[in-house]
Motif scaffolding. Structure first.
Motif, mmCIF file in Angstrom:
data_model
loop_
_atom_site.group_PDB
_atom_site.id
_atom_site.type_symbol
_atom_site.label_atom_id
_atom_site.label_comp_id
_atom_site.label_asym_id
_atom_site.label_seq_id
_atom_site.Cartn_x
_atom_site.Cartn_y
_atom_site.Cartn_z
ATOM 1 N N PHE A 30 42.920 31.073 85.068
ATOM 2 C CA PHE A 30 42.473 29.704 85.313
ATOM 3 C C PHE A 30 42.804 29.254 86.739
ATOM 4 C CE2 PHE A 30 41.765 29.259 80.803
ATOM 5 C CZ PHE A 30 40.824 28.236 80.712
ATOM 6 N N GLN A 62 43.966 35.710 78.960
ATOM 7 C CA GLN A 62 42.989 34.653 78.701
ATOM 8 C C GLN A 62 43.337 33.366 79.445
ATOM 9 O OE1 GLN A 62 40.501 36.245 77.251
ATOM 10 N NE2 GLN A 62 42.109 37.817 77.154
ATOM 11 N N ILE A 63 44.556 33.276 79.961
ATOM 12 C CA ILE A 63 45.031 32.033 80.577
ATOM 13 C C ILE A 63 45.278 32.159 82.074
ATOM 14 C CG2 ILE A 63 46.972 30.383 80.596
ATOM 15 C CD1 ILE A 63 47.213 31.208 77.518
ATOM 16 N N HIS A 103 36.164 39.443 76.819
ATOM 17 C CA HIS A 103 37.517 38.914 76.939
ATOM 18 C C HIS A 103 38.019 39.169 78.363
ATOM 19 C CE1 HIS A 103 37.922 39.520 72.346
ATOM 20 N NE2 HIS A 103 37.632 38.259 72.604
ATOM 21 N N THR A 104 38.723 38.201 78.916
ATOM 22 C CA THR A 104 39.254 38.355 80.261
ATOM 23 C C THR A 104 40.322 39.438 80.293
ATOM 24 O OG1 THR A 104 38.886 35.998 80.670
ATOM 25 C CG2 THR A 104 40.332 37.157 82.198
ATOM 26 N N PHE A 114 46.998 37.319 75.292
ATOM 27 C CA PHE A 114 47.181 35.884 75.499
ATOM 28 C C PHE A 114 47.335 35.577 76.988
ATOM 29 C CE2 PHE A 114 50.059 32.062 75.319
ATOM 30 C CZ PHE A 114 49.115 31.185 74.793
ATOM 31 N N LYS A 156 40.245 22.541 78.956
ATOM 32 C CA LYS A 156 39.962 23.868 78.412
ATOM 33 C C LYS A 156 41.203 24.747 78.468
ATOM 34 C CE LYS A 156 36.777 27.776 78.802
ATOM 35 N NZ LYS A 156 35.623 28.362 79.535
ATOM 36 N N LEU A 157 41.954 24.646 79.563
ATOM 37 C CA LEU A 157 43.185 25.415 79.693
ATOM 38 C C LEU A 157 44.168 25.048 78.579
ATOM 39 C CD1 LEU A 157 45.237 27.240 81.070
ATOM 40 C CD2 LEU A 157 45.665 25.417 82.740
ATOM 41 N N PHE A 189 44.458 33.549 69.759
ATOM 42 C CA PHE A 189 44.794 34.278 70.973
ATOM 43 C C PHE A 189 46.255 34.715 70.943
ATOM 44 C CE2 PHE A 189 41.339 32.306 73.939
ATOM 45 C CZ PHE A 189 40.368 32.984 73.204
ATOM 46 N N ASN A 217 45.516 27.978 71.347
ATOM 47 C CA ASN A 217 44.679 28.799 70.463
ATOM 48 C C ASN A 217 45.537 29.832 69.723
ATOM 49 O OD1 ASN A 217 42.849 30.755 69.393
ATOM 50 N ND2 ASN A 217 41.296 30.074 70.852
ATOM 51 N N ARG A 220 43.493 23.777 75.611
ATOM 52 C CA ARG A 220 42.993 24.295 74.328
ATOM 53 C C ARG A 220 43.251 25.788 74.188
ATOM 54 N NH1 ARG A 220 38.522 21.091 75.738
ATOM 55 N NH2 ARG A 220 37.285 22.971 76.184
ATOM 56 N N THR A 221 43.098 26.507 75.287
ATOM 57 C CA THR A 221 43.334 27.953 75.257
ATOM 58 C C THR A 221 44.808 28.254 75.001
ATOM 59 O OG1 THR A 221 41.531 28.219 76.868
ATOM 60 C CG2 THR A 221 42.978 30.111 76.516
#
Length: 426
Positions: A122, A118-119, A197-198, A115, A97-98, A107, A104, A100-101
């Motif tokens: 993790f 969102q990462i 959104h984070t 950006f 998932k990380l 993003f 993205n 893919r993010t």
């Protein structure tokens, strides 16, 4: 309603398998109903993720760095869990998932700050899963909770502002019933906005997370577990004879953090002081030691406190149009400071000149907004150090105020000395 206890463990306390085992021992000794445990990312994970984010944002390869982060977590899990444990599949899914993010494009198009947010979290999401699963494996059953479902923020990425009312509602809705059954493990450093959104709370923001949860749930206390015995009156690496505080008043602690002491996050003290929730700083290396308690103490010891902040830049603003003297034009500087997210550590002003001492951000030379350059002639001087001495003595005034230190700015009150200098006498 249970009155919870909030514990916070930083990255150094969960940096590897041995450290996680030690945290589990500390928690086992202090295992209580109503316990909330806030945990940071493992070791240097956040720094490594920042390197990866910088590369991914400009579409440079990052696979080598990502493999390094994954290996760090895999190695810890291999030492902590049997080979057939579900944590290994979860870890594989989290890193997929990380990746893919990171790839993205939508993003990336939202901008660097979006950006980043969102990462970067993790690290916390993965470290808390590992700790929670390990605690359950040891028989200390607990629940994992996504902090983004608890802490509501605005959409100001990297330095999100907390929506306290909504945060309190969400904390009580999601945590009260859970805490009646099991302790809860959650993440520091992040929340989410109204679009889910984070949004992060700023670097080293996990202390602040602990305070937010404590205030939202009316906690008995907050304990920050660190690799030091408590709060000292100076950096032990610079001052070998530094003295530990047994207790400290909220106001004194708040000023220490404002001036740059790194023991606790600057935003942590204010909400706890407002709600009179005591804050303990204890050692996970020596958990039986007393540590330091921060609370409402009118008779707290007035021990001299020395805080040194390096990598400071002095900005000198001189008004171009002398018809505008008188100070009202300075509002433009403060407006720009807010927009640029500058941290101003010291400020002095006269009718035509304002001097501000700032933390250096990402670059050694600050890029100034055009609007400021139109109004002011601006000079910059970097590579300076700001020394703050609270409850100072005459000896300290003589030591730090000496001409040979290259004093560029000084400020003195009955309780506090500040010197901006080129050379620090140690």
């Amino acid at each position: 309603m249970i009155q919870p206890l909030v514990y916070k463990f930083g990255g150094a306390s969960v940096k590897d398998a041995d450290s996680i085992e030690n945290v589990a021992k500390v928690l086992n000794t202090n295992w209580k109903q109503g316990l909330i445990v806030v945990v940071s990312a493992m070791g240097d994970t956040t720094d490594l993720l920042e390197e990866i984010i910088n590369k991914a944002f400009v579409r440079e390869p990052f696979s080598t760095e990502l493999e390094k982060v994954e290996s760090l977590h895999q190695e810890a899990c291999q030492q902590l869990f049997p080979g057939n444990h579900s944590i290994f599949n979860r870890l594989k899914n989290d890193f997929s998932k990380l990746k893919r993010t990171l790839e993205n494009q939508k993003f990336i198009e939202e901008g660097e700050a979006f950006f980043y947010d969102q990462i970067i979290g993790f690290g916390e999401l993965i470290s808390t899963r590992i700790l929670q699963e390990y605690l359950c494996l040891q028989g200390n059953y607990c629940l994992w909770q996504d902090a983004r479902e608890l802490i509501a923020t605005d959409s100001n990425h990297k330095i999100g502002r907390v929506d306290w009312v909504l945060t309190m509602q969400q904390c009580r809705k999601l945590l009260v019933s859970q805490l009646e059954r099991y302790p809860v493990i959650t993440q520091g450093f992040m929340g989410s906005d109204w679009l889910n959104h984070t949004v992060t709370l700023g670097r080293e923001g996990s202390d602040f997370t602990a305070a937010i949860l404590a205030v939202s749930l009316g906690a008995k206390s907050v304990t920050i577990w660190k690799d030091v015995s408590g709060i000292l009156n100076g950096d032990p690496d610079l001052f070998p004879d530094a003295v530990k505080f047994e207790y400290l008043d909220f106001e004194e602690a708040a000023e220490m953090t404002y001036f740059g002491a790194k023991v606790i996050h600057p935003k942590t003290v204010k909400p706890l002081a407002k709600h009179k929730i005591p804050l303990y700083v204890k050692s996970f290396v020596e958990p039986s030691s007393t540590g330091t308690v921060i609370g409402s103490f009118q008779d707290d010891p007035r021990i001299p406190i020395t805080v040194i902040k390096k990598n400071q830049v002095l900005l000198t603003f001189r008004i171009r149009d002398l018809s505008r003297i008188g100070g009202f034009h300075f509002e433009e500087i403060f407006k720009a400071a807010k927009q640029q997210n500058w941290t101003i550590n010291l400020i002095q002003a006269s009718a035509v000149t304002l001097r501000a001492v700032l933390d250096v951000m990402d670059k050694p030379r600050l890029v100034l907004p055009k609007s400021l350059q139109e109004v002011f002639v601006v000079e910059q001087q970097a590579n300076l150090s700001l020394v703050t001495v609270k409850n100072y003595t005459q000896d300290q005034e003589s030591k730090y105020g000496a001409k040979e230190n290259g004093i560029r700015l000084s400020q003195k009150s009955p309780t506090t000395l500040q010197y901006l200098m080129e050379k620090i006498p140690l």
